[in-house]
Design an enzyme around this catalytic site. Structure first.
Site, PDB file in Angstrom:
ATOM      1  N   SER A 137     -14.039  21.748 -19.030  1.00  0.00           N
ATOM      2  CA  SER A 137     -12.913  21.185 -18.348  1.00  0.00           C
ATOM      3  C   SER A 137     -13.011  20.663 -16.887  1.00  0.00           C
ATOM      4  O   SER A 137     -13.937  21.416 -16.209  1.00  0.00           O
ATOM      5  CB  SER A 137     -11.650  22.114 -18.628  1.00  0.00           C
ATOM      6  N   TYR A 150      -7.670  31.032 -17.213  1.00  0.00           N
ATOM      7  CA  TYR A 150      -8.428  29.742 -17.906  1.00  0.00           C
ATOM      8  C   TYR A 150      -9.185  29.277 -16.999  1.00  0.00           C
ATOM      9  O   TYR A 150     -10.288  28.941 -17.343  1.00  0.00           O
ATOM     10  CB  TYR A 150      -7.334  29.026 -18.537  1.00  0.00           C
TER      11      TYR A 150
END
Length: 328
Positions: A137, A150
């Protein structure tokens, strides 16, 4: 026939990727927690005329992942591509998260990749071939508020992957390990992540369809690269983090907190997948199809550096020419 294994292969990016490879003729192994969704996805994959095999396992359990890998290889043959994709998320300020909640996100999202990589390497290294792809990501470089666990996990995956890559290089191994850094995606993630706000949450725009991610993963499987950055927003976030991180800190305060909230209240019976799988059939898309983009620009991680070096070289040549003209 080539074989791919995908963790978290029953929903979102994982399922989109499984279908993409099945259409391309790969035999597909999938690993996830929900038995009903595994069987449904397995049946869907077989409609493409390929072999598919689903194994129920929690990626946070290293032994279970290794056993799943061995079982899939026994059923489908030598694994050529392994995609670490399974993740867990939580939407909350760090101070409101319990140690157990933070640990669980980390165990699934970071250690799940560690466990998957270990299982893949145990099978690929003796054959001296294979490709491991980490679904990353932009948050691996540029963190945002309300997703501390996260973001931390994605950054840890990047550090871990870089270390393993250099070890493989030192051993002159032909096993490849790559990372694909993704933008905000229209997956069910925000419906299922644990959410401590009254409001339903969403990805920070711009948003892309999961098929964009699947296509990028397929591209890297065909021609492995160190990293692939997908989407202009990912490219801007990563390059911006290198150039002006303080400015991006302030921008995240203004844009990323409210930018992750919708004006819809959470349902009273809302499920989350942190401790147990959601028990309905999983899907690929979330609620943001109307705004989700179906194409994305992508560059390899070396490209910005090459552009910068090229720009410096051109600038240097111009300066040198000006200095020479003045001396004359």
């Amino acid at each position: 026939m080539a074989v791919i294994v995908i963790t978290g292969g029953t929903a979102g990016v994982g399922k989109a990727t499984a279908l993409h490879f099945a259409k391309a003729g790969y035999d597909v192994g999938i690993i996830a927690r929900d038995e009903q969704s595994l069987r449904s996805t397995e049946e869907e994959l077989r409609r493409f005329g390929i072999n598919a095999y689903a194994v129920q396992a929690d990626v946070a359990d290293s032994k279970a992942v290794t056993e799943a890998a061995n079982e899939i290889e026994y059923r489908l043959g030598a694994i050529d591509v392994w995609v670490n994709n399974a993740m867990g998320g939580m939407l909350a300020p760090f101070r409101t998260m319990s140690p157990e909640e933070f640990r669980r996100v980390t165990e699934v999202t970071y250690l799940g990749y560690v466990n998957g990589t270990r299982a893949a390497l145990e099978l690929m290294t003796p054959r001296d071939r294979g490709t491991i792809i980490q679904v990353g990501s932009a948050l691996a470089y540029r963190s945002i508020p309300l997703q501390s666990a996260y973001c931390g996990a994605k950054a840890a995956i990047r550090g871990f992957t870089d270390a393993v890559r250099t070890e493989l290089m030192h051993e002159n191994s032909r096993v490849q390990i790559a990372m694909v850094q993704m933008p905000g995606l229209n997956t069910p993630q925000f419906e299922w992540a644990r959410n401590k706000f009254a409001w339903a949450m969403r990805p920070v725009p711009p948003v892309f369809q999961p098929e964009v991610a699947a296509s990028a993963i397929f591209k890297v499987a065909q021609k492995p690269v160190r990293e692939l950055w997908v989407g202009s927003s990912t490219i801007q976030s990563i390059v911006g983090q290198f150039l002006f991180p303080g400015f991006l800190d302030r921008l995240m305060v203004k844009k990323a907190w409210e930018g992750q909230m919708t004006d819809t209240l959470n349902a009273d019976d809302r499920q989350d997948y942190l401790d147990r799988p959601v028990n309905d059939l999983h899907k690929i898309h979330g609620h943001f199809t109307n705004e989700a983009k179906e194409r994305a620009t992508s560059v390899t991680s070396g490209m910005p550096g090459k552009v910068l070096l090229g720009s410096l070289a051109v600038t240097g040549a111009i300066v040198a020419r000006l200095l020479l003209s003045r001396r004359r």
